[in-house]
Write an enzyme that holds these catalytic residues in place. Sequence first.
Site, PDB file in Angstrom:
ATOM      1  CG  HIS A 134     -10.574   3.747   2.792  1.00  0.00           C
ATOM      2  ND1 HIS A 134     -11.118   4.057   3.999  1.00  0.00           N
ATOM      3  CD2 HIS A 134      -9.232   3.782   2.980  1.00  0.00           C
ATOM      4  CE1 HIS A 134     -10.151   4.284   4.873  1.00  0.00           C
ATOM      5  NE2 HIS A 134      -9.010   4.134   4.286  1.00  0.00           N
TER       6      HIS A 134
ATOM      7  CG  HIS B 197      -1.975   1.008   1.235  1.00  0.00           C
ATOM      8  ND1 HIS B 197      -3.150   0.870   0.531  1.00  0.00           N
ATOM      9  CD2 HIS B 197      -2.041   2.214   1.844  1.00  0.00           C
ATOM     10  CE1 HIS B 197      -3.884   1.943   0.713  1.00  0.00           C
ATOM     11  NE2 HIS B 197      -3.249   2.780   1.505  1.00  0.00           N
TER      12      HIS B 197
END
Lengths: 231, 775
Positions: free
Chosen positions: B97, B51
């Site tokens: 998200h 990430h």
Amino acid sequence: MKFGVVLLPGSNCDHDALHVAKDVLGADAEPLWHKDTDLKGADCVIVPGGFAYGDYLRAGALAKFAPIMEPIRRHADAGGLVLGICNGFQVLTEVGLLPGALMRNQHLRFLGRDVHIRVEETDTPFTSLYERGQVFRVPIAHGEGNYYADDETLDALERNRQVIFSYSDEEGRLTSDANPNGSARNIAGICNRARNVVGLMPHPERCSESLLGGASGLLMFKSIAASLARV
Amino acid sequence: MSSANIDIEITSEVIASHGITPDEYQRIVEILGRAPNYTELGIFSVMWSEHCSYKSSRVHLRNFPTSGPRVVQGPGENAGVIDIGDGYVAAFKMESHNHPSFIEPYQGAATGVGGILRDIFTMGARPIACLDSLRFGELDAPRMKYLVDGVVRGIGGYGNCIGIPTVGGETSFHASYNGNILVNAFALGVTKREKIFKGTASGVGNPVIYVGSKTGRDGIHGATMASAEFDEASEEKRPTVQVGDPFTEKLLLEACLEIMDSDADTDSPVEGIQDMGAAGLTSSSFEMAGRAGTGVRLQLDRVPVRESGMTPYEIMLSESQERMLIVAKRGREDEVVRTFEKWDLNASVIGEVTDDGFVRLFWHGEEVAAIPVDPISTEAPVYDRPMSKPVVGAAALSGTATAEGSGRHKEDVDHSDTLLRLLATPNLSSKHWIFEQYDTTVRTNTIAGPEKRDAAIIRIKETGRALAITSDVNPIYCSLDPYEGGKQAVAEAARNVAVSGARPVAITDCLNFGSPERPEIMWQFAECIRGISDACRALETPVVSGNVSFYNETEGRAIPPTPTVGMVGWMESERDGCGLAFTDADLDVILLGDSRDELGGSEWQQLFAPDAIARPPRVDLGLERSLIELLLSLHASKLLRSAHDVSNGGVAVALAEMSTNGIGCHVDLLGHADALDATALLFGESQARAIVACAASDRDRVLDAANQHGIAALRIGHTAFGTFLIERNGAPLVRTTAQELTRVWRTAFALLLGGDTIDDVLRGVGEEAPEVMAH
């Protein structure tokens, strides 16, 4: 002639109200900080939309303790103009300047869309330039706009012609389908007995320019300006 | 090294539980010249998570074109920035998200909105609009209605409260998202060109100030969670999801913009600023020092915390929301602290900028971690992972399979039922049930909100100009042919912007894929990037920011490749362009572009031939460019009364969508792609097409302009009150009314969510779901 726009922590329509008052109407307007106790000479105080104090506890419940509320109360008691829009309406009912309360929308969801409202009374400083019975389209955007008061209060509101705006269909009929949030008697906006304090859930400042799809809301600001010019 | 680290010994299990491979651990030891302690291991694990480090994607992301005449800031900062004229700039970015939203939809989606907004205002720009690109599974899949409801409430709960309008986006449904939904949030803000702030920790001796909410234990290892696939134990990851507080973020927004002097011309006390998003204080401190080539020392015991007993490890890895790290000009820290206190927010000087190139962490005077800044990024692992073409892609690419199916008709028979069924699908029905839960008009800039034009239009009050914003991708096309799918995402976004009246300027992207450790996923990823890059070059819309989300898979089943493209276009005047719905009767309806036999991957195929594997539509970037220029010239000449691109559902659905405001049309398609069978003609999804309406007296000018731009154009009919009739050579292909198709289109989504079937919707027997019904 001057507008004061209250800036509570969590207000988010303060810029919009200032924009219409200053840039569209061409009036003098200034923000009023919630910790201040001075209205800076404002003739009309606008409590704007938003989520004051996050709407924590319930909408408007904490805002009534803000220091700026005391001079607003005095201003209203002295006959000064106070306008509460959306969250501002919720605040004014919590403060006690307007009767009743705003509960969660009947369908329990936030609702943002254009609705039609009917102008019920034009003998207020906020609606003098409208025609009685005039219907116009206006955006709403709220989760707690379901106006509630007991029957006695509602009867008194009607008797004293304090219901200023009602949710209606395009033709001005007060149907249940036209009521977006379950408000008692389709009430969208009311005034106090003295007619110098008005609260409404719809957003007139969002329909004050034709570019945004309608300018009928501007008449409210123009009405205020006209009434102040007469003073 | 310290009492704060003593409890946990670094065993191979501890290393593995941090998602660090043995090779990566060796690298850490080499960088430090010793074994890391527990705090340091935690820092490396988040900084080197997929990430944060982009370790699998970086070699491919280099292919993006990132510069152009309007680009002020390309990738690498908190958001990309473009010039919008008159001394103003727009900052924008999109972020995923996905993982948190699947575990806890309300908070996952809400904090997605909060995070992307911080990325914008940390640049000094006031956010003025949001979009959301949402992908869900089938509505009747387990938990799916709960996820739809929670995500929508979460987006509204955050965006409505902070007062930034959610003006558009897209929502689609497919079984391949049953185990992994996608929540991609886009935000855009505006500021003056000279007021852009960056995330740099420059100026040795400058104070480092922590502002915003207190730090809690929520979200620890959120970035690591987002770097692994789901399994049966994923429910246990709920505590890694952060909890959002939009009220605090509103105060943070106002305080940050005030201290950055976004409206004034005075010199700001802020040197650099960055939000604490994924990996919290760790990534903000390392990235700020890294960009400036400096170091920082932080006194972690000065960080405001929510609960006692928090360790340096927890403080560094917390992903508590609504926090920022500011580097102030030395001697002016009091101005910063005063401003935040005015807004009732915490502000605490926690350290200073140094010149030794290390992030050094102290705990009550004792050094508990010391990591060199540069190597943690320059020596970070970069993987050029193996790639291979998957079987499904190969079958589609071979072109042998075609989209046949139960509903396909070679003859010109009546397709009315087919059209109404398509309009009643979750993908094509109106999404007002969703966007009416958002505030779309706050800030009084929304010229066109959801479903008004193909892109949302936001005015810039300061300049009298406007921006068009849209997000697009067709994951089904991408799964069938990721290269063409990548091209198509950009082309459709550009078309949506141009057909609404704006010139496409630049994109941000949010690249959602399965596990990069699988060669076929990496192949999809590389192909999508190749397609996006080619299209961005051809259409002159560089990539200015973006985000990669891998590991969107559950128990070995990956989502289809979903490279969401968020595009921004520029409009010379806020009054330019037009809506998509027909506005008057007796206007001419003109079809622009060519149609081919392209039902592969279409909405029609998904509904009527779901097992078919066929090539998705080809994208001819030269034609797309010509169509864009044509549309812009028609808008500039004020010839158009309505304009809509032809995309999902083809010509028939596009005409239907234009007929949802009371005025329909009567068209005859004779003369356009006469060789096609009726099904492909009505529902094929060939690219580079649009439908426009103009006054009959302007018809010849429109047709001439199309001719000059090399775009096929045919007057196919006229608008008419109430009518909806599509014919070919007089034979009806679709015969219904504007009222009927509008009823189906408008009521379907809430009814399907309430458990009704498409048949119920068509019959009109179902009641609208009570919870969405007005009193």
